[in-house]
Design an enzyme around this catalytic site. Structure first.
Site, mmCIF file in Angstrom:
data_model
loop_
_atom_site.group_PDB
_atom_site.id
_atom_site.type_symbol
_atom_site.label_atom_id
_atom_site.label_comp_id
_atom_site.label_asym_id
_atom_site.label_seq_id
_atom_site.Cartn_x
_atom_site.Cartn_y
_atom_site.Cartn_z
ATOM 1 N N SER A 1 0.845 -1.194 0.000
ATOM 2 C CA SER A 1 0.000 0.000 0.000
ATOM 3 C C SER A 1 0.878 1.242 0.000
ATOM 4 O O SER A 1 2.054 1.162 -0.349
ATOM 5 C CB SER A 1 -0.943 -0.029 1.214
ATOM 6 O OG SER A 1 -1.936 0.965 1.096
ATOM 7 N N ASN A 2 0.310 2.383 0.356
ATOM 8 C CA ASN A 2 1.068 3.640 0.381
ATOM 9 C C ASN A 2 0.521 4.536 1.486
ATOM 10 O O ASN A 2 -0.410 4.168 2.185
ATOM 11 C CB ASN A 2 1.008 4.320 -0.992
ATOM 12 C CG ASN A 2 -0.421 4.628 -1.395
ATOM 13 O OD1 ASN A 2 -1.105 5.419 -0.747
ATOM 14 N ND2 ASN A 2 -0.899 3.969 -2.445
ATOM 15 N N HIS A 3 1.130 5.729 1.638
ATOM 16 C CA HIS A 3 0.810 6.599 2.775
ATOM 17 C C HIS A 3 -0.347 7.561 2.538
ATOM 18 O O HIS A 3 -0.536 8.493 3.320
ATOM 19 C CB HIS A 3 2.049 7.415 3.165
ATOM 20 C CG HIS A 3 3.106 6.601 3.850
ATOM 21 N ND1 HIS A 3 2.896 6.021 5.068
ATOM 22 C CD2 HIS A 3 4.352 6.265 3.475
ATOM 23 C CE1 HIS A 3 3.984 5.365 5.435
ATOM 24 N NE2 HIS A 3 4.886 5.487 4.473
ATOM 25 N N SER A 4 -1.112 7.389 1.474
ATOM 26 C CA SER A 4 -2.222 8.310 1.226
ATOM 27 C C SER A 4 -3.178 8.342 2.423
ATOM 28 O O SER A 4 -3.597 7.299 2.926
ATOM 29 C CB SER A 4 -2.989 7.872 -0.028
ATOM 30 O OG SER A 4 -4.199 8.591 -0.121
ATOM 31 N N ALA B 1 -4.832 7.321 -4.371
ATOM 32 C CA ALA B 1 -3.463 6.880 -4.667
ATOM 33 C C ALA B 1 -3.542 5.377 -4.933
ATOM 34 O O ALA B 1 -3.355 4.551 -4.041
ATOM 35 C CB ALA B 1 -2.539 7.188 -3.501
#
Ligand code: C5P
Length: 220
Positions: free
Chosen positions: A29-32, A96
């Site tokens: 995943s990502n930090h959005s 994102a």
């Protein structure tokens, strides 16, 4: 005026990250944070729109009177977006979305083997949600994308606008301190076929109102 700019219009917004399963307990995943997309949903609703917010996993309250659809993976978000976009006037892609997902999620938790020092995960491209909607020949809404960049903001965003056939792109420099992904603030460039406009650094809630005004003025 602002408060009725989107009266009776249908707006679909994607927000937040997606999670791509590796196995039952792990994901990519990502930090959005989802803050920009949720702020846009609130601003569009305040401007009179009927808003559907397609949200990845985030810790945010649903804005008042906004219909929220929760999704996890890019594939889920893609399917929800294709359905919701059919009869909307404006589609805003603030999510994102993970570019790639594991080729297949393991059914059981992946175990490390004795003496194993490295590992690899095979990845495959996810569908580009906003590009798919912008490529429509029928039921095509006014389509807005985001571009998070760390260098050559305007050039990279302009390229994305054309490549994905978007009507507008909102570009932000995620390398600036206190801007972008997890921040409450943002500073953006808005680019469309008419040119480029810079919006001064502001709270995402404030910026969202300006962006919704701008989008309404171009879309309708
Ligand atoms: O190509 P890039 O990921 O930088 O493009 C960003 C824009 O494309 C954002 O609006 C994002 O929401 C959208 N996007 C998408 N589906 C993907 C990847 C990006 O809708 N798989």
């Amino acid at each position: 005026t602002y408060s009725s700019a989107l009266q009776g219009r249908k707006v679909v917004i994607t927000a937040g990250p997606t999670r791509e399963a590796i196995d039952p307990v792990r994901f990519l995943s990502n930090h959005s944070s989802g803050k920009m997309g949720f702020a846009l949903a609130a601003a569009a609703q305040s401007a009179g729109a009927n808003v559907t917010l397609i949200a990845g996993p985030v810790n945010l309250d649903t804005p008042p009177q906004v219909e929220r659809i929760n999704v996890i993976s890019a594939q889920d978000m893609y399917e929800a977006a294709e359905r919701a976009a059919d009869h909307c006037d404006i589609f805003i892609s603030a999510a994102a979305v993970a570019d790639f997902r594991p080729v297949q999620a393991a059914e059981q938790k992946i175990k490390k083997k004795n003496g194993q020092d490295d590992a690899a995960i095979a990845l495959i491209k996810n569908p580009d949600i906003v590009a798919a909607i912008a490529a429509r020949t029928e039921l095509r809404p006014f389509t807005v994308g985001f571009a998070a960049e760390t260098e050559q903001l305007q050039a990279h965003a302009q390229n994305k606008l054309q490549r994905k056939n978007l009507d507008m792109i909102i570009a932000n420099d995620v390398s600036l301190p206190d801007s972008g992904f997890n921040s409450d603030h943002n500073a953006v460039l808005v680019i469309d076929s008419d040119g480029c406009e810079r919006l001064a650094p502001a709270l995402k809630t404030n910026l969202a109102r300006q962006l919704i005004d701008l989008i309404a003025s171009k879309a309708l």
